[in-house]
Design a protein around this motif. Structure first.
Motif, mmCIF file in Angstrom:
data_model
loop_
_atom_site.group_PDB
_atom_site.id
_atom_site.type_symbol
_atom_site.label_atom_id
_atom_site.label_comp_id
_atom_site.label_asym_id
_atom_site.label_seq_id
_atom_site.Cartn_x
_atom_site.Cartn_y
_atom_site.Cartn_z
ATOM 1 N N VAL A 79 7.408 53.424 78.060
ATOM 2 C CA VAL A 79 7.397 53.684 79.507
ATOM 3 C C VAL A 79 7.688 52.434 80.356
ATOM 4 O O VAL A 79 7.887 52.525 81.565
ATOM 5 N N ILE A 80 7.732 51.259 79.723
ATOM 6 C CA ILE A 80 7.989 50.028 80.471
ATOM 7 C C ILE A 80 9.479 49.939 80.810
ATOM 8 O O ILE A 80 10.336 50.077 79.939
ATOM 9 N N LYS A 81 9.759 49.735 82.101
ATOM 10 C CA LYS A 81 11.158 49.557 82.504
ATOM 11 C C LYS A 81 11.318 48.147 83.047
ATOM 12 O O LYS A 81 10.537 47.708 83.882
ATOM 13 N N ILE A 82 12.326 47.451 82.548
ATOM 14 C CA ILE A 82 12.556 46.105 83.071
ATOM 15 C C ILE A 82 13.974 46.005 83.637
ATOM 16 O O ILE A 82 14.826 46.834 83.325
ATOM 17 N N SER A 83 14.179 45.004 84.458
ATOM 18 C CA SER A 83 15.494 44.820 85.071
ATOM 19 C C SER A 83 16.471 44.266 84.031
ATOM 20 O O SER A 83 16.063 43.576 83.090
ATOM 21 N N HIS A 84 17.755 44.617 84.212
ATOM 22 C CA HIS A 84 18.753 44.154 83.242
ATOM 23 C C HIS A 84 19.719 43.155 83.864
ATOM 24 O O HIS A 84 20.865 43.056 83.496
ATOM 25 N N GLY A 85 19.197 42.436 84.867
ATOM 26 C CA GLY A 85 20.042 41.464 85.560
ATOM 27 C C GLY A 85 19.928 40.074 84.979
ATOM 28 O O GLY A 85 19.684 39.897 83.788
ATOM 29 N N LYS A 86 20.103 39.085 85.874
ATOM 30 C CA LYS A 86 20.127 37.698 85.414
ATOM 31 C C LYS A 86 18.859 36.921 85.762
ATOM 32 O O LYS A 86 18.706 35.775 85.388
ATOM 33 N N GLY A 87 17.959 37.565 86.504
ATOM 34 C CA GLY A 87 16.788 36.874 87.046
ATOM 35 C C GLY A 87 15.956 36.134 86.024
ATOM 36 O O GLY A 87 15.392 35.081 86.314
ATOM 37 N N MET A 88 15.896 36.696 84.807
ATOM 38 C CA MET A 88 15.028 36.069 83.804
ATOM 39 C C MET A 88 15.499 34.662 83.426
ATOM 40 O O MET A 88 14.744 33.894 82.842
#
Lengths: 418, 140
Positions: free
Chosen positions: A234-243
């Motif tokens: 159920v965990i959704k994370i962003s798939h951008g560059k922020g990390m």
């Protein structure tokens, strides 16, 4: 100036060695009567002394883990954590483990970074006072305020991702819950701890509670093992560059600037900022400064070695990045931030602590006294007197804090300690 | 009161490694005096350019700063070949720097013009045994 740092000295553990005195970049520490003291105004929360102390006598403010069920509790995912896990599943497991501690939601701070970066790009394109300095590392900002007053105007006047994330989380969840919202940041370093309590350039903080990663680990570790596959799903994370901001140079990568400098470690920052003050790097557009070696992944409370974290972060990013997701997010980023004020409320002001006395003339006569005294000192910077160097000792003598008799080279350690 | 506080820095030729140390020390002193940051910057830039010039063009010399109640003077004295044509040397972009110096990113021919630009009074004298540059700033 009010107390603005989180470093604390435990007097009973301090044996009065000079390790902290030697490593302090802002010369904030003195040892007197075999006990160290920190000059409040000079401390920038870089954590170098905490790391140097072998007696565990220097630590940070300890904050209790306080989860009140009358609130809707949101944790902001610590930025350093994007370098502590080796796969997407493990990263999601970390989200789930934090949630398990008792939070209603764990907010992906990396998502905010992608939106903030778009605003930073616009600011950099419009502003001519190049190179501009990132406002992300609070320790670096404090360092500039204290030591490089002429560079203060170059700091991009935007809030940290943590502060912006807190606002966004409140915006999203105030529509979804009737409970009052409480935002907790799980901090990787003393500087972000301080900045979460009393952010530089802001009237108030949007963060209500802070947990340091060192206080989090025991409870985090036991929950991490218990996380089930269902909870991960159920965990959704962003798939951008922020990390990428976890690691030094991450800001430059996300901004896509070709003419940027990234400097990590407070002593390296010193060199770069000093050259900047002399007009170097004017052909550069952006400077990223991190007080910790390796960036936030090298934060004092981060467990993984920062070089390993860099490798983890890179692989994690490669596996997680989705270009279509990112492009869509980018397009909608101004809308994403439309109700949020990302700009600082107040101008960042310099605190000139270098000044010897109230005006030029009195400073000049003090300087001349300092020179005379300095000539009498052994100039070996042994720190035996409890002061970082003979030069600073001469300054302390001119200020009436020390006397020549405190020099253990001139007068012998037994005489001085009598 | 007419005290003058003076600091001297010995500069070695070809000592690229230590380039900037003297001028950053000078900058630190000026901050201690509480000078306005624009002025500090101008003096620091002048000191830096003078320091670099001694390193790349001379066979060694000295950079000094004299501070008194109404003015600051930067004095750069070196031993070396001197400057043949000062007017030419003062032109932006004119340089006699060695290839080695250029490879290190120095020798763009902006040193002297920059020094003149950032000082209140700029004086240069040179002969075949060396060069002396005096840059003065009013305080007040």
């Amino acid at each position: 100036m009010e107390k603005r740092h989180s470093i604390r000295l435990l007097n009973d553990k301090c044996i009065g060695c000079m390790k902290c005195v030697r490593v302090c970049t802002t010369e904030a520490i003195r040892v007197q009567d075999r006990k160290a003291t920190i000059k409040e105004v000079k401390c920038i929360d870089c954590g170098a002394c905490v790391e140097a102390c072998q007696m565990k006598a220097i630590t940070t403010t300890s904050l209790p883990i306080n989860i009140d069920k009358d609130f809707f509790n949101i944790a902001l995912f610590p930025i350093a954590f994007y370098g502590q896990f080796n796969s997407i599943t493990e990263l999601k497991r970390a989200f789930a483990a934090i949630k398990r501690i008792g939070f209603d939601y764990v907010f992906d701070t990396a998502e905010i970074i992608d939106a903030l970066v778009e605003e930073m790009k616009k600011y950099i394109a419009l502003n001519k006072d190049k190179p501009l300095i990132s406002s992300y590392c609070p320790s670096a900002i404090r360092f500039i305020q204290l030591k490089y007053p002429s560079l203060v105007s170059k700091i991009i006047p935007y809030k940290t991702p943590q502060q912006i994330a807190a606002q966004k989380a409140i915006e999203i969840f105030s529509k979804k819950t009737d409970k009052p919202i409480k935002i907790t940041y799980l901090t990787e370093c003393p500087a972000h701890l301080t900045n979460s309590l009393k952010p530089i350039g802001q009237d108030k903080s949007y963060i209500d509670e802070i947990i340091t990663l060192k206080d989090l680990y025991p409870i985090f570790a036991s929950n991490y093992k218990k996380v089930s596959d269902e909870e991960i799903k159920v965990i959704k994370i962003s798939h951008g560059k922020g990390m990428l901001w976890t690691v030094i140079r991450g800001q430059i990568k996300t901004l896509g600037v070709k003419d940027g400098i990234a400097v990590d470690g407070i002593n390296n920052a010193k060199d770069v900022l000093c050259l900047m003050e002399m007009g170097k790097f004017e052909n550069m557009s952006f400077v990223e400064v991190s007080a910790c070696v390796g960036g936030c992944a090298g934060g004092y409370f981060a467990l993984e070695n920062p070089y390993i974290a860099r490798s983890y972060n890179y692989h994690l990013y490669k596996k997680n990045y989705d270009n279509r997701y990112y492009q869509t997010f980018k397009k909608n980023s101004s809308k994403y931030l439309e109700n949020i004020n990302i700009e600082l409320d107040e101008k960042i002001v310099p605190y000139n602590i270098s000044k010897l006395d109230k005006n030029f003339l009195s400073s000049l006569s003090k300087l001349s006294k300092i020179n005379e005294t300095y000539d009498k000192l052994p100039k070996i910077d042994c720190c035996g007197c409890g002061v970082p160097s003979c030069r600073v000792m001469a300054e302390d003598i001119a200020n009436g804090i020390k006397t020549l008799e405190d020099c253990i080279v001139l007068h012998g350690i037994n005489e001085v300690r009598k | 009161m007419s005290q003058v506080v003076k600091f001297n820095y010995k500069i070695d030729n070809n000592d690229y490694i230590n380039a900037g140390k003297a001028s950053s020390d000078i900058k630190k002193i000026l901050k201690q005096l509480g000078l306005e940051s624009g002025k500090i910057r101008r003096i620091a830039v002048a000191a830096y350019e003078a320091e670099i010039n001694i390193i790349i063009h001379s066979s060694g010399g000295q950079l000094s700063i004299e501070i008194s109640e109404d003015h600051i003077r930067l004095i750069a004295e070196d031993k070396g070949p001197g400057i043949l044509d000062i007017d030419l040397a003062m032109q932006e972009g004119y340089s006699t720097a060695s290839n080695e110096a250029r490879e290190f990113g120095f020798g763009a021919g902006m040193g002297l013009p920059n020094m003149k630009k950032v000082s209140d009074i700029f004086n240069i004298s040179s002969n075949e045994t060396g060069t002396t540059i005096i840059m003065s700033y009013n305080i007040g």
